[in-house]
Enzyme design. Sequence first.
Site, PDB file in Angstrom:
ATOM      1  N   LYS A  14       0.842  -1.207   0.000  1.00 25.64           N
ATOM      2  CA  LYS A  14       0.000   0.000   0.000  1.00 25.64           C
ATOM      3  C   LYS A  14       0.880   1.261   0.000  1.00 25.64           C
ATOM      4  O   LYS A  14       2.064   1.214   0.329  1.00 25.64           O
ATOM      5  CB  LYS A  14      -0.910   0.005   1.244  1.00 25.64           C
ATOM      6  CG  LYS A  14      -0.111   0.076   2.571  1.00 25.64           C
ATOM      7  CD  LYS A  14       0.127   1.471   3.029  1.00 25.64           C
ATOM      8  CE  LYS A  14       1.250   1.841   3.880  1.00 25.64           C
ATOM      9  NZ  LYS A  14       2.353   1.384   4.373  1.00 25.64           N
ATOM     10  N   ALA A  58      10.124  -0.346   3.660  1.00 23.94           N
ATOM     11  CA  ALA A  58      10.222   0.813   2.762  1.00 23.94           C
ATOM     12  C   ALA A  58       8.953   1.653   2.780  1.00 23.94           C
ATOM     13  O   ALA A  58       8.757   2.491   1.914  1.00 23.94           O
ATOM     14  CB  ALA A  58      10.520   0.349   1.340  1.00 23.94           C
ATOM     15  N   GLY A  59       8.086   1.414   3.742  1.00 21.31           N
ATOM     16  CA  GLY A  59       6.876   2.231   3.830  1.00 21.31           C
ATOM     17  C   GLY A  59       5.742   1.725   2.966  1.00 21.31           C
ATOM     18  O   GLY A  59       4.706   2.376   2.857  1.00 21.31           O
ATOM     19  N   LEU A  60       5.930   0.564   2.338  1.00 19.04           N
ATOM     20  CA  LEU A  60       4.896   0.058   1.432  1.00 19.04           C
ATOM     21  C   LEU A  60       4.087  -1.081   2.058  1.00 19.04           C
ATOM     22  O   LEU A  60       3.444  -1.857   1.362  1.00 19.04           O
ATOM     23  CB  LEU A  60       5.532  -0.377   0.102  1.00 19.04           C
ATOM     24  CG  LEU A  60       6.321   0.720  -0.620  1.00 19.04           C
ATOM     25  CD1 LEU A  60       6.889   0.208  -1.941  1.00 19.04           C
ATOM     26  CD2 LEU A  60       5.458   1.957  -0.872  1.00 19.04           C
ATOM     27  N   GLU A  74       0.160  -8.103  12.504  1.00 22.29           N
ATOM     28  CA  GLU A  74       0.839  -6.800  12.465  1.00 22.29           C
ATOM     29  C   GLU A  74       1.309  -6.382  13.861  1.00 22.29           C
ATOM     30  O   GLU A  74       2.400  -5.851  14.028  1.00 22.29           O
ATOM     31  CB  GLU A  74      -0.125  -5.724  11.930  1.00 22.29           C
ATOM     32  CG  GLU A  74      -0.044  -5.477  10.441  1.00 22.29           C
ATOM     33  CD  GLU A  74       1.149  -4.611  10.051  1.00 22.29           C
ATOM     34  OE1 GLU A  74       2.286  -5.143  10.036  1.00 22.29           O
ATOM     35  OE2 GLU A  74       0.950  -3.442   9.731  1.00 22.29           O
ATOM     36  N   SER A 128       4.999  -3.855   3.787  1.00 23.53           N
ATOM     37  CA  SER A 128       5.406  -5.256   3.575  1.00 23.53           C
ATOM     38  C   SER A 128       4.944  -6.135   4.734  1.00 23.53           C
ATOM     39  O   SER A 128       4.457  -7.248   4.521  1.00 23.53           O
ATOM     40  CB  SER A 128       6.915  -5.364   3.375  1.00 23.53           C
ATOM     41  OG  SER A 128       7.607  -5.033   4.567  1.00 23.53           O
ATOM     42  N   SER A 129       5.073  -5.633   5.958  1.00 25.38           N
ATOM     43  CA  SER A 129       4.710  -6.486   7.101  1.00 25.38           C
ATOM     44  C   SER A 129       3.218  -6.807   7.068  1.00 25.38           C
ATOM     45  O   SER A 129       2.811  -7.924   7.380  1.00 25.38           O
ATOM     46  CB  SER A 129       5.082  -5.811   8.416  1.00 25.38           C
ATOM     47  OG  SER A 129       4.415  -4.578   8.540  1.00 25.38           O
ATOM     48  N   SER A 177       8.064 -11.995  -1.865  1.00 24.81           N
ATOM     49  CA  SER A 177       7.379 -10.719  -2.030  1.00 24.81           C
ATOM     50  C   SER A 177       8.093  -9.859  -3.064  1.00 24.81           C
ATOM     51  O   SER A 177       9.315  -9.934  -3.202  1.00 24.81           O
ATOM     52  CB  SER A 177       7.374 -10.003  -0.679  1.00 24.81           C
ATOM     53  OG  SER A 177       6.649  -8.803  -0.774  1.00 24.81           O
ATOM     54  N   ASP A 202      -2.578  -0.378   7.302  1.00 24.58           N
ATOM     55  CA  ASP A 202      -1.850  -1.151   6.288  1.00 24.58           C
ATOM     56  C   ASP A 202      -2.543  -2.483   5.999  1.00 24.58           C
ATOM     57  O   ASP A 202      -2.768  -2.849   4.842  1.00 24.58           O
ATOM     58  CB  ASP A 202      -0.411  -1.428   6.748  1.00 24.58           C
ATOM     59  CG  ASP A 202       0.431  -0.168   6.802  1.00 24.58           C
ATOM     60  OD1 ASP A 202      -0.119   0.925   6.619  1.00 24.58           O
ATOM     61  OD2 ASP A 202       1.655  -0.277   7.031  1.00 24.58           O
TER      62      ASP A 202
HETATM   63  N1  LIG Z   1       9.254 -10.527   2.261  1.00 23.58           N
HETATM   64  C1  LIG Z   1       9.240 -10.704   3.587  1.00 23.58           C
HETATM   65  N2  LIG Z   1       9.561 -11.896   4.115  1.00 23.58           N
HETATM   66  C2  LIG Z   1       9.528 -12.079   5.434  1.00 23.58           C
HETATM   67  N3  LIG Z   1       9.234 -11.133   6.350  1.00 23.58           N
HETATM   68  C3  LIG Z   1       8.927  -9.912   5.890  1.00 23.58           C
HETATM   69  C4  LIG Z   1       8.901  -9.639   4.496  1.00 23.58           C
HETATM   70  N4  LIG Z   1       8.539  -8.357   4.319  1.00 23.58           N
HETATM   71  C5  LIG Z   1       8.357  -7.841   5.563  1.00 23.58           C
HETATM   72  N5  LIG Z   1       8.589  -8.754   6.503  1.00 23.58           N
HETATM   73  C6  LIG Z   1       8.485  -8.552   7.962  1.00 23.58           C
HETATM   74  O1  LIG Z   1       8.015  -7.217   8.163  1.00 23.58           O
HETATM   75  C7  LIG Z   1       8.998  -6.408   8.813  1.00 23.58           C
HETATM   76  C8  LIG Z   1       9.034  -5.019   8.175  1.00 23.58           C
HETATM   77  O2  LIG Z   1       7.941  -4.348   8.637  1.00 23.58           O
HETATM   78  P1  LIG Z   1       7.890  -2.761   8.798  1.00 23.58           P
HETATM   79  O3  LIG Z   1       6.523  -2.455   9.314  1.00 23.58           O
HETATM   80  O4  LIG Z   1       9.056  -2.278   9.568  1.00 23.58           O
HETATM   81  O5  LIG Z   1       8.057  -2.242   7.335  1.00 23.58           O
HETATM   82  P2  LIG Z   1       7.000  -2.074   6.192  1.00 23.58           P
HETATM   83  O6  LIG Z   1       5.761  -2.819   6.569  1.00 23.58           O
HETATM   84  O7  LIG Z   1       7.647  -2.452   4.926  1.00 23.58           O
HETATM   85  O8  LIG Z   1       6.784  -0.495   6.180  1.00 23.58           O
HETATM   86  P3  LIG Z   1       5.523   0.416   6.633  1.00 23.58           P
HETATM   87  O9  LIG Z   1       4.934  -0.235   7.871  1.00 23.58           O
HETATM   88  O10 LIG Z   1       6.101   1.760   6.902  1.00 23.58           O
HETATM   89  O11 LIG Z   1       4.604   0.434   5.480  1.00 23.58           O
HETATM   90  C9  LIG Z   1      10.313  -7.153   8.623  1.00 23.58           C
HETATM   91  O12 LIG Z   1      11.174  -6.889   9.709  1.00 23.58           O
HETATM   92  C10 LIG Z   1       9.855  -8.602   8.608  1.00 23.58           C
HETATM   93  O13 LIG Z   1       9.675  -9.066   9.936  1.00 23.58           O
HETATM   94  C1  LIG Z   2       3.440   5.005  10.430  1.00 24.73           C
HETATM   95  C2  LIG Z   2       2.133   4.296  10.188  1.00 24.73           C
HETATM   96  O1  LIG Z   2       1.072   5.255  10.327  1.00 24.73           O
HETATM   97  C3  LIG Z   2       2.018   3.784   8.765  1.00 24.73           C
HETATM   98  C4  LIG Z   2       2.943   2.679   8.401  1.00 24.73           C
HETATM   99  O2  LIG Z   2       2.690   2.292   7.069  1.00 24.73           O
HETATM  100  C5  LIG Z   2       1.971   3.194  11.202  1.00 24.73           C
HETATM  101  C6  LIG Z   2       0.573   2.607  11.251  1.00 24.73           C
HETATM  102  O3  LIG Z   2      -0.384   3.222  10.811  1.00 24.73           O
HETATM  103  O4  LIG Z   2       0.471   1.486  11.801  1.00 24.73           O
END
Ligand SMILES: Nc1ncnc2c1ncn2[C@@H]1O[C@H](COP(=O)(O)OP(=O)(O)OP(=O)(O)O)[C@@H](O)[C@H]1O
Ligand SMILES: C[C@@](O)(CCO)CC(=O)[O-]
Length: 571
Positions: A102, A240-242, A290, A244-245, A234, A301
């Site tokens: 997202k 990266a803010g997209l 999450e 992923s988690s 994935s 997210d």
């Molecule tokens: N491809 C993947 N394989 C396994 N675990 C993953 C993968 N992608 C994300 N994760 C898990 O999610 C964590 C990253 O989550 P984080 O919320 O920090 O970043 P994000 O979801 O990419 O960014 P944001 O929440 O800002 O959108 C990683 O530390 C890992 O535990």
């Molecule tokens: C930073 C934040 O607002 C967005 C992360 O994608 C955290 C959240 O809403 O859980």
Amino acid sequence: MTTHSPLRRRGQSDGHSRQQSEKSQQSDQEEKTSLSTVSNGTQTPEPPSPDDDSIMAPNLTLPDRSGASKVNNLQVQPVSAIHMRRPSVPMMPPFMVSAPGKVIVYGEHAVVHGKAAIAASISLRSYLHVTFLSKSRRTVTLRFPDISLDHTWNIDDLPWAAFSHPKKKKYYYDLVTSLDPDLVAAMQPFIACVSTKLPESDRRIHQSSASAFLYLFLSLGSQKSAPCIYTLRSTIPIGAGLGSSATIAVCLSAALLLQIRALSGPHPDQPPQECGLQIERINRWAFVGEMCIHGNPSGVDNTVSAGGKAVLFKRADYNKPPVVIPLRNFPELPLLLVNTRQSRSTATEVAKVANLKAAHPRITENLLDSIDHVTESAHDLITSPDFDPTHPAALQHLGELITINHGLLVSLGVSHPKLERIRELIDHTGIGWTKLTGAGGGGCAITILKPQPPVRTPPSISTIESDEDDCEIDSAVSEPPTTHNILDTLEIALEAEGFEKFETTLAGDGVGVLWPAVLHNGNEEDGGEEIDQEKFLRAEGNEGIERLVGVASSRRRIAKEVREGWKFWRT
Ligand SMILES: Nc1ncnc2c1ncn2[C@@H]1O[C@H](COP(=O)(O)OP(=O)(O)OP(=O)(O)O)[C@@H](O)[C@H]1O
Ligand SMILES: C[C@@](O)(CCO)CC(=O)[O-]
């Protein structure tokens, strides 16, 4: 549901029961029950029977002494072993689920504090492949090659007693808004043994993904749960803010709920309301996943990842489900997405804002309120009856809100020098309005592009130094530049500084199911191409994943056309 399961070629009937006993002569009946999971059933099926672990997967991994060979560290069953199997032994096909990443267009961080946010799904996605093992294995394996995680637990050793205790037990329909500290403690020894030899930072990543899985597996499953391998890949950059988690959490939640038959469909003629219920169920448990990964999520997210499209999201009371307003006419905004390649943890960035709020409550609350007003203003415009996203004044309004939102996020302390550098490079071209997206601290920036080429001649990007005063205009550019060639030049400049530009479309489908994991790619034998675990692992890079299992149709003429086989709950 396809009627061309590869299993039929192996002497199995059309249904895909996850629990056909070797002994059972009543497999037809069982298959009908199981089919309701992913076909036309609208009722939540019965819980699995005690024979549930009698599942044989098409690609069994057998012990070495059986003569199995290894490919890519995977054990592959020799043909002789397949032939040795009793013909009556039913086999369960692998299946897949997928969930989109997202972008948050307005309102990140403020949304954690009860304000509204606007977010949309993107075409980058996570894919989870589930392979069933022989009942004799009694193991469950997480294979997450993107982070080099490969861990196996003995199902019988897991703390089932704690999770099934009458005072603790949660069901698939429950709303869980916080992690139970006793259950987290019971699970802890099984998380602590994951990737112990890795450095702390990598271990933490592994253990947070593992805990999301284990908490859901123990909450939704039982000691009778089928031995399986969960393989996830994935196309979304991590941290990266997209989101992923959230995609990991959505995929795990959907797969586990499908396995316990707590979902009906998806199928094309399923009523939207019923689709909404399935998405809601997946989303509730995804939120639990999450919470395991980043502590205090707002839920935006996982909501966007589960439901897809674009939404206005607000969770004022954490004990209640969030308010989610679908933005059906969300504009196909001309968007540029750039990754700093600076990884960071969302949990850390969220904690920064909480600390700022503790230190400067009034100022921080004002900043969060201002972000709320930004989101509200964008929402009012987007939902106004005469809104035209192609109209320059409308884009100008949305763009200015992007700039204001970024400034407020800078004030909250969640930007990063690399994000500021990207903004600087893009601002100098005059092609659009840029802000960080997601948690910040690195990660990605989004730019809403202006509809027309800018009137002023852009600088040659190589002349833009980090210090604004050093910026020079390259007067050698004589032709009026088009947005197209400015973007090309910009891409080169971004790449030269180690940034990465992504192509994506907004507001596509949410969680998808491919059951069984068979795709009709046009070049396969009769019945489709079975996606087994080895094939999935061997797919090279994002392109390979998209080519093999991607939800986007390879011959798509319209942006959101999906590949035959993948099914979605559409509301
Ligand atoms: N491809 C993947 N394989 C396994 N675990 C993953 C993968 N992608 C994300 N994760 C898990 O999610 C964590 C990253 O989550 P984080 O919320 O920090 O970043 P994000 O979801 O990419 O960014 P944001 O929440 O800002 O959108 C990683 O530390 C890992 O535990
Ligand atoms: C930073 C934040 O607002 C967005 C992360 O994608 C955290 C959240 O809403 O859980």
